[in-house]
Design a protein around this motif. Structure first.
Motif, PDB file in Angstrom:
ATOM      1  N   LYS A  18       0.008  -3.017  37.399  1.00  0.00           N
ATOM      2  CA  LYS A  18      -1.221  -2.267  37.658  1.00  0.00           C
ATOM      3  C   LYS A  18      -2.095  -2.258  36.412  1.00  0.00           C
ATOM      4  CE  LYS A  18       0.883   0.437  41.132  1.00  0.00           C
ATOM      5  NZ  LYS A  18       0.742   1.126  42.216  1.00  0.00           N
ATOM      6  N   SER A  19      -3.378  -2.437  36.612  1.00  0.00           N
ATOM      7  CA  SER A  19      -4.342  -2.466  35.518  1.00  0.00           C
ATOM      8  C   SER A  19      -4.420  -1.093  34.843  1.00  0.00           C
ATOM      9  CB  SER A  19      -5.727  -2.838  36.047  1.00  0.00           C
ATOM     10  OG  SER A  19      -6.682  -2.687  35.021  1.00  0.00           O
ATOM     11  N   ARG A  20      -4.565  -1.122  33.526  1.00  0.00           N
ATOM     12  CA  ARG A  20      -4.750   0.108  32.760  1.00  0.00           C
ATOM     13  C   ARG A  20      -6.161   0.156  32.179  1.00  0.00           C
ATOM     14  NH1 ARG A  20      -0.248   0.718  28.495  1.00  0.00           N
ATOM     15  NH2 ARG A  20      -1.029   2.824  28.460  1.00  0.00           N
ATOM     16  N   LEU A  21      -7.069  -0.652  32.747  1.00  0.00           N
ATOM     17  CA  LEU A  21      -8.420  -0.768  32.235  1.00  0.00           C
ATOM     18  C   LEU A  21      -9.128   0.588  32.169  1.00  0.00           C
ATOM     19  CD1 LEU A  21     -10.640  -2.619  31.206  1.00  0.00           C
ATOM     20  CD2 LEU A  21     -11.331  -2.993  33.566  1.00  0.00           C
ATOM     21  N   GLU A  22      -9.018   1.371  33.223  1.00  0.00           N
ATOM     22  CA  GLU A  22      -9.665   2.692  33.260  1.00  0.00           C
ATOM     23  C   GLU A  22      -9.124   3.580  32.134  1.00  0.00           C
ATOM     24  OE1 GLU A  22      -9.711   6.145  36.513  1.00  0.00           O
ATOM     25  OE2 GLU A  22     -10.296   4.180  37.309  1.00  0.00           O
TER      26      GLU A  22
END
Length: 162
Positions: A18-22
């Motif tokens: 899962k992306s941790r961009l936020e």
């Protein structure tokens, strides 16, 4: 002069696919806010490179590093890790790299074997020693494991009755 030094941000990293961009954007916004509020004149950061693998893999990865300002952490997974620890340190020094740590990764099997070394065999029965050794094998077929243990106990019982 106010200096803020940070490192090891893990920017761009995903967690379990899962992306941790936020999360990363929120962190950077918070960091910029702190820099402005505290009137930091010199914000510093250093990249941390983590290299995992056997000696050859680590050696190859170290020679590829171009950014000499990076910090490096190494995780060795070899049986000769103690010897290779010194080799890696010497190579990093020769390459003018900042090596923070060399860690020796041990497999679950090795860790369980090390636990056995702490226990005196005099304190264990023959069956207990066999059970401990069987645990190290990590057999997938638990029914087969039970059968082996049962057969071993029967064999010990027969030998003791002689």
């Amino acid at each position: 002069m106010k200096i803020l030094h940070t490192s090891d941000w893990h920017l761009g990293q995903n967690f379990m696919g899962k992306s941790r961009l936020e999360e990363h954007e929120a962190f950077l916004s918070w960091l910029l806010k702190i820099i402005k509020e505290k009137q930091i004149e010199v914000p510093l950061s250093r990249k941390l490179i983590v290299i995992k693998g056997n000696y050859e893999t680590i050696k190859n990865e170290l020679t590829k590093i171009e950014d000499k300002n990076s910090w490096i952490e190494v995780h060795i997974s070899d049986d000769n890790a103690m010897y290779e620890n010194n080799e890696i340190r010497q190579l990093a020094s020769k390459l003018e790299l900042t090596l923070l740590a060399v860690k020796i990764d041990k497999s679950e099997k090795q860790l369980k074997a090390n636990e056995l070394k702490v226990i005196s065999l005099d304190e264990l029965s023959v069956e207990q020693v066999f059970e401990k050794r069987l645990e190290l094998e990590e057999l997938e077929d638990k029914e087969f494991e039970k059968e082996l243990l049962l057969n071993f106990k029967e064999l010990v019982s027969k030998v003791q009755s002689l």
